[in-house]
Scaffold this motif. Structure first.
Motif, PDB file in Angstrom:
ATOM      1  N   UNK A   1      12.292   4.629   7.030  1.00  0.00           N
ATOM      2  CA  UNK A   1      12.785   3.255   7.055  1.00  0.00           C
ATOM      3  C   UNK A   1      14.246   3.165   7.472  1.00  0.00           C
ATOM      4  N   UNK A   2      14.762   4.271   7.978  1.00  0.00           N
ATOM      5  CA  UNK A   2      16.121   4.239   8.496  1.00  0.00           C
ATOM      6  C   UNK A   2      17.199   4.290   7.438  1.00  0.00           C
TER       7      UNK A   2
ATOM      8  N   UNK B   1       0.814  -1.213   0.000  1.00  0.00           N
ATOM      9  CA  UNK B   1       0.000   0.000   0.000  1.00  0.00           C
ATOM     10  C   UNK B   1       0.840   1.253   0.000  1.00  0.00           C
ATOM     11  N   UNK B   2       1.905   1.247   0.776  1.00  0.00           N
ATOM     12  CA  UNK B   2       2.789   2.407   0.829  1.00  0.00           C
ATOM     13  C   UNK B   2       3.510   2.601  -0.501  1.00  0.00           C
ATOM     14  N   UNK B   3       3.927   1.494  -1.100  1.00  0.00           N
ATOM     15  CA  UNK B   3       4.598   1.572  -2.395  1.00  0.00           C
ATOM     16  C   UNK B   3       3.663   2.125  -3.468  1.00  0.00           C
TER      17      UNK B   3
ATOM     18  N   UNK C   1       8.390   8.263   3.465  1.00  0.00           N
ATOM     19  CA  UNK C   1       7.897   6.920   3.791  1.00  0.00           C
ATOM     20  C   UNK C   1       8.795   5.805   3.268  1.00  0.00           C
ATOM     21  N   UNK C   2       9.551   6.071   2.200  1.00  0.00           N
ATOM     22  CA  UNK C   2      10.426   5.031   1.638  1.00  0.00           C
ATOM     23  C   UNK C   2      11.889   5.268   1.962  1.00  0.00           C
TER      24      UNK C   2
ATOM     25  N   UNK D   1       8.416  14.187  -2.010  1.00  0.00           N
ATOM     26  CA  UNK D   1       8.549  14.342  -0.558  1.00  0.00           C
ATOM     27  C   UNK D   1       7.901  13.178   0.190  1.00  0.00           C
ATOM     28  N   UNK D   2       6.742  12.737  -0.309  1.00  0.00           N
ATOM     29  CA  UNK D   2       6.063  11.596   0.308  1.00  0.00           C
ATOM     30  C   UNK D   2       6.952  10.360   0.245  1.00  0.00           C
TER      31      UNK D   2
END
Length: 475
Positions: free
Chosen positions: A317-318, A259-261, A312-313, A307-308
């Motif tokens: 995710x460090x 979903x995030x992808x 989030x990616x 930016x999103x």
């Protein structure tokens, strides 16, 4: 026609021939250099003053880069983040894992369609190669498919990536045409997608089913092993990823939620489409309309999507900040050449307008009653084929047809954008980089690459034009 009109038309014909010769001769001029040189010569021959020539160059190059250049840069960075984080791989695997043996080509087309929204053709294909190779190996091991499983799966991927790259904004080619023809961006996206879906079906899974049994294609085993890791479809840069270096991705980052992808891929397109919906349903004084207009501007939409994805990616995710910055720097380097070609194309378009050549073409085309969609498609097809650059085909065809499109409605202008983009895809042969990428990646002979890649792209081109013409009957 007057003598002056004939002179301008002969000048244009000479300019097109000069572009072809400069780019394809032994000199092998870079398209940007060829476009700039031809633009200056055309301006001089057409009688522009030295001051006008300098102004045309600055206005043409600066205007198109202001409209498209920043958007393209954000798109390249977004694509890099998606690939480096494993987001595109997760999208593709989520689709393929739900497929049966017979439906695999259709699911591969779906995966390429989603991935192709923010990515250039070459980048999208490289991202999909590990998946194509690993699924093809699985299909071959099952013994349920005759012919080459590599061709069966590569065909829909090539068709989907090429269709989106040529016909649907925010890819640079269609976006250039949108800006040059003053078409509605959201309308063009909607019409482009409507034209793209049947086009991908015909040139992808359907043609793939027919051509795969007729081509004995078997990629180099070492290359397959490199892309699949021997047993799995890992990404090409696996060694860098496992160390958390190079592209900023660490080994624990392979499990990006689907979903995030998907959200990272679709954010720019959704914002642009919402702007169009706002224009159709909300009044000009509506506060929400103003917000949607702002958020749906191409540069703002792509920046928001970037930016999103960055959050989030990347950072969430460090990911190493230094690795992320290096990956983004590399992504800009990869599109520098395209930005220069776009600038040269903008100069060429401006010179055509300032010299009066555009109006001369308008006069001739109006008298001959030529269908603009067919004319735009044919110009882009011939220029792309002869120069080896789809971008050159689009920018030149757009510049030539801009005067004739001034009185067209919104939908008609968007259809012209799609027709020009479709034309730029066809006859993709040995002077195109994409041709050699496909040929060498799958270990094809020249004939096999022609029957597969060139034929796929040409089918996409013809189907795209036919869809645009079909829709135009109802407008």
């Amino acid at each position: 026609m007057t003598t002056h009109t004939w002179t301008l038309l002969i000048t244009l014909a000479g300019a097109i021939v000069a572009l072809i010769v400069l780019i394809n001769s032994r000199l092998k001029f870079h398209p940007f250099i060829a476009l700039m040189l031809v633009s200056i010569v055309v301006a001089v021959v057409s009688g522009e003053s030295t001051e006008q020539i300098a102004e045309s160059i600055e206005k043409g190059a600066g205007g198109i880069l202001g409209d498209v250049g920043i958007t393209l840069a954000f798109g390249a960075m977004l694509g890099k983040l998606l690939a480096a984080s494993g987001a595109t791989d997760r999208i593709a695997r989520a689709i393929i894992d739900r497929a049966g043996e017979r439906s695999l080509p259709w699911y591969m087309a779906g995966a390429a369609f989603v991935i192709g929204i923010p990515m250039f053709f070459e980048i999208g294909l490289i991202v999909l190669l590990p998946l194509i190779f690993s699924v093809a190996q699985r299909l071959r091991a099952s013994g349920k498919h005759t012919g080459s499983p590599y061709v069966l799966l590569a065909t829909p991927a090539i068709a989907a990536l090429a269709t989106l790259h040529g016909m649907v904004p925010p890819h640079p080619g269609p976006l250039i045409a949108v800006e040059g023809l003053h078409a509605g961006l959201g309308t063009t996206i909607l019409i482009g997608l409507v034209c793209a879906i049947p086009t991908v079906i015909v040139a992808g899974p359907l043609y793939g089913r027919w051509i795969a049994p007729r081509l004995a294609v078997d990629p180099d085993r070492e290359l397959v092993a490199q892309f699949t890791g021997g047993t799995s479809a890992s990404t090409p840069a696996r060694s860098e990823e496992s160390s958390g270096q190079g592209d900023g991705r660490s080994s624990h980052q392979s499990g990006v939620p689907v979903g995030r992808a998907l959200a990272a891929v679709l954010v720019p397109a959704v914002l642009m489409l919402l702007r169009t919906l706002g224009e159709l349903t909300l009044g000009e004084t509506s506060a929400l309309r103003h917000v949607l207009d702002f958020a749906g501007e191409p540069v703002i939409a792509m920046f928001a999507g970037f930016l999103f994805a960055l959050f989030v990616l990347g950072y969430r995710r460090g990911t190493s900040p230094e690795g992320t910055r290096q990956a983004l720097t590399d992504s800009i380097k990869s599109v520098a050449g395209i930005l220069l070609i776009i600038a040269g194309g903008g100069t060429f378009n401006q010179v055509l307008e300032d010299s009066g050549i555009g109006k001369a073409i308008e006069s001739v085309a109006s008298g001959a009653h030529l269908n603009l969609l067919v004319l735009g498609w044919l110009l882009a097809l011939l220029l792309s084929f002869t120069t080896g650059s789809a971008t050159v085909g689009i920018v030149a065809a757009t510049g030539i047809l801009t005067p004739m499109a001034q009185h067209m409605g919104s939908v008609e202008t968007s259809l012209l954008v799609v027709a020009i983009g479709a034309g730029s895809i066809g006859l993709n042969y040995v002077n195109h980089a994409g041709f050699w990428l496909v040929k060498e990646s799958f270990g094809m002979t020249l004939g096999q690459a022609t029957k597969s890649h060139t034929m796929i792209q040409t089918l996409v081109s013809v189907c795209g034009l036919l869809m645009a013409l079909l829709i135009s009957l109802f407008v």
